[in-house]
Write a protein that holds these residues in place. Structure first.
Motif, short mmCIF file in Angstrom:
data_model
loop_
_atom_site.label_atom_id
_atom_site.label_comp_id
_atom_site.label_asym_id
_atom_site.label_seq_id
_atom_site.Cartn_x
_atom_site.Cartn_y
_atom_site.Cartn_z
N ILE A 87 71.93 -9.81 -57.84
CA ILE A 87 71.40 -8.62 -57.21
C ILE A 87 69.61 -9.05 -56.61
CG2 ILE A 87 70.37 -6.31 -57.29
CD1 ILE A 87 72.51 -6.05 -59.89
N GLU A 88 69.55 -8.91 -55.48
CA GLU A 88 68.36 -9.61 -54.84
C GLU A 88 67.29 -8.39 -54.79
OE1 GLU A 88 68.12 -12.10 -51.03
OE2 GLU A 88 68.09 -10.01 -50.31
N LEU A 89 66.06 -8.46 -55.32
CA LEU A 89 65.21 -7.39 -55.35
C LEU A 89 63.87 -7.91 -55.07
CD1 LEU A 89 66.17 -6.10 -58.96
CD2 LEU A 89 66.79 -5.17 -56.74
N PRO A 90 63.23 -7.38 -54.15
CA PRO A 90 61.92 -7.76 -53.76
C PRO A 90 60.99 -7.17 -54.67
CG PRO A 90 62.75 -5.97 -52.00
CD PRO A 90 64.10 -6.71 -52.81
N VAL A 91 59.93 -7.70 -55.00
CA VAL A 91 59.13 -7.05 -56.17
C VAL A 91 57.51 -7.13 -55.44
CG1 VAL A 91 60.55 -7.64 -58.15
CG2 VAL A 91 59.00 -9.38 -57.30
N ALA A 92 57.31 -7.70 -54.76
CA ALA A 92 55.84 -7.79 -54.12
C ALA A 92 55.54 -8.61 -52.93
CB ALA A 92 55.03 -8.46 -55.23
N PHE A 93 54.26 -8.64 -52.53
CA PHE A 93 54.23 -9.62 -51.27
C PHE A 93 53.11 -10.72 -51.67
CE2 PHE A 93 55.07 -5.64 -48.48
CZ PHE A 93 55.86 -6.09 -47.64
N LEU B 104 51.85 -16.14 -42.46
CA LEU B 104 51.85 -16.61 -43.75
C LEU B 104 52.09 -15.54 -44.98
CD1 LEU B 104 49.56 -19.47 -43.56
CD2 LEU B 104 51.93 -19.63 -43.16
N SER B 105 52.41 -14.11 -44.53
CA SER B 105 52.34 -13.13 -45.46
C SER B 105 54.08 -13.09 -45.74
CB SER B 105 52.09 -12.00 -44.86
OG SER B 105 52.24 -10.93 -45.71
N ARG B 106 54.38 -12.73 -47.00
CA ARG B 106 55.80 -12.87 -47.07
C ARG B 106 56.31 -11.99 -48.46
NH1 ARG B 106 56.45 -18.18 -50.86
NH2 ARG B 106 54.75 -17.94 -51.74
N GLU C 186 41.33 -13.76 -42.41
CA GLU C 186 41.27 -14.08 -43.92
C GLU C 186 42.38 -13.50 -44.70
OE1 GLU C 186 37.87 -14.81 -45.98
OE2 GLU C 186 36.66 -15.22 -44.28
N PRO C 187 43.03 -14.23 -45.62
CA PRO C 187 44.08 -13.66 -46.28
C PRO C 187 43.54 -12.51 -47.32
CG PRO C 187 43.54 -15.89 -47.25
CD PRO C 187 42.81 -15.83 -45.97
N SER C 188 43.89 -11.39 -47.46
CA SER C 188 43.25 -10.39 -48.34
C SER C 188 44.41 -9.35 -48.76
CB SER C 188 42.17 -9.59 -47.73
OG SER C 188 42.76 -8.65 -46.55
N LEU C 189 44.31 -8.47 -49.69
CA LEU C 189 45.35 -7.40 -49.73
C LEU C 189 45.62 -6.59 -48.55
CD1 LEU C 189 44.35 -6.42 -53.42
CD2 LEU C 189 46.14 -8.31 -52.63
N GLU C 190 44.32 -6.14 -48.10
CA GLU C 190 44.36 -5.43 -46.85
C GLU C 190 45.00 -5.80 -45.76
OE1 GLU C 190 41.39 -4.27 -49.73
OE2 GLU C 190 41.64 -6.24 -48.60
N ALA C 191 44.79 -7.29 -45.56
CA ALA C 191 45.46 -7.73 -44.32
C ALA C 191 46.82 -7.92 -44.58
CB ALA C 191 44.51 -9.25 -44.11
N VAL C 192 47.48 -8.20 -45.62
CA VAL C 192 48.75 -8.24 -45.97
C VAL C 192 49.58 -6.93 -45.67
CG1 VAL C 192 50.55 -8.77 -47.53
CG2 VAL C 192 48.70 -10.21 -47.34
N ILE C 193 48.85 -5.70 -46.30
CA ILE C 193 49.18 -4.47 -46.25
C ILE C 193 49.39 -3.94 -44.61
CG2 ILE C 193 48.76 -2.17 -46.66
CD1 ILE C 193 47.80 -3.13 -49.21
N SER C 194 48.33 -4.36 -43.80
CA SER C 194 48.42 -4.00 -42.39
C SER C 194 49.14 -4.83 -41.58
CB SER C 194 46.78 -4.07 -42.03
OG SER C 194 46.22 -5.54 -41.88
#
Length: 333
Positions: free
Chosen positions: A102-108, A251-253, A237-245
């Motif tokens: 069972i494949e489960l995504p858990v985070a970014f 390079l976000s996965r 720049e990498p950040s929590l906000e930049a990934v969510i947006s």
């Protein structure tokens, strides 16, 4: 030896025997795989064991995504941490062994490019420049910074990155070079992110990459390099906000756990995975990763409860994919 000492020794041996015996009979959840996913799974494991008051033991190893799948497809683990989807060969190995999953995504995660703090000229980098650095044709030839960009100095380029067993390596090469595992070979490779941190922090001409959480742990030794989003032309720049947006691309996965479907019949495994998906958001933030949305965790939990086996991918990584779309796909085995 007097009677008291003999009695004390016998009691100690008896206690040790009981402890070893109790541990042998204790329900065990066995996990291995990605070093990138490790901090999240380890945090979940700690909280789960506390909640179970020591009645269940969870072990979490780090052998890389590829190494983890080898063990998983041999039936040696219940869960495999993976920083990229399962690949064709791994799917075939699991099928040959009769293992459904069972494949489960858990985070970014945000793959983070890091440079030495003494580097004063590198303000941003494009995907094209990264390809010039990392593609197979660069091996033994692209050895100085000015060979990539004439505005950069005529100084040595030293590259650091994860080894070929790493899902981070697979995703980076897919996103940057255009083909997974397609890379120059003359760079310092390690499955241990701390080795990469030390390498970049000691060489003024160094550049490396690994998961965002390891960068945050080592901000005092390294600088993150802003990456130009190919669609917007803006350096981010990498950040929590930049990934969510969705601004930090390519390079976000998403990152994953894979659960042996047969192991779900064991109450300790079923409870652990349910605990993971219900508490994943808070614990993911705690270890500085980016959580999925509440709706995605709920959807993943629903897929798990239905034992929806297989992968939403076709045996290869995809760049820029949305988790909500993944969870709706009919998985392939």
């Amino acid at each position: 030896m007097n009677v008291r000492k003999i009695t004390t020794l016998a009691a100690a041996v008896g206690t040790l025997f009981v402890s070893v015996s109790a541990m042998a009979n204790q329900p065990l959840v066995k996990i291995d795989g990605s070093s990138t996913v490790f901090p999240i799974t380890e945090a979940v494991a700690e909280e789960f064991q506390k909640a179970k008051k020591g009645s269940v033991r969870v072990t979490v190893g780090i052998s890389g995504t590829g190494g983890g799948f080898k063990k998983f497809c041999r039936g040696e683990t219940d869960i495999s941490n993976a920083s990229r989807p399962i690949l064709d060969k791994e799917m075939a190995d699991c099928k040959a062994a009769g293992i459904k999953y069972i494949e489960l995504p858990v985070a970014f995660d945000a793959l983070t490019l890091v440079m030495n703090p003494k580097n004063a000229f590198l303000k941003q980098v494009t995907v094209a420049e990264l390809k010039t650095m990392w593609e197979p044709a660069a091996q033994g030839k692209v050895l100085k910074w000015n060979q990539i960009n004439a505005a950069w100095p005529d100084t040595g380029l030293k590259l650091f990155g994860p080894g070929a067993d790493s899902g981070t390596f697979d995703y980076f090469t897919e996103a940057v070079v255009g083909k997974a595992k397609s890379s120059r070979g003359d760079f310092t490779a390690s499955e241990d992110d701390n080795v990469l941190v030390q390498g970049v922090s000691r060489d003024a001409g160094a550049l490396g990459y690994f998961g965002f959480a390891y960068y945050l742990e080592n901000k005092d030794k390294l600088k993150a390099v802003p990456v130009v989003n190919p669609k917007t032309g803006k350096a981010v720049e990498p950040s929590l906000e930049a990934v969510i947006s969705g601004d930090y691309q390519p390079l976000s996965r998403p990152i994953f756990i894979y659960v042996n479907a047969a192991s779900v019949d064991k109450p300790e495994v079923k409870e652990f995975v349910e605990f993971y998906l219900k508490n994943g958001a808070a614990l993911t933030k705690e270890v500085k990763y980016v959580p999925l949305t509440d709706a995605d965790y709920k959807h993943a939990l629903d897929n798990f409860s239905k034992k929806k086996t297989g992968t939403a991918f076709g045996g290869h990584s995809e760049v820029g994919v949305k988790v909500s779309d993944l969870l709706k796909r009919d998985p392939k085995e």
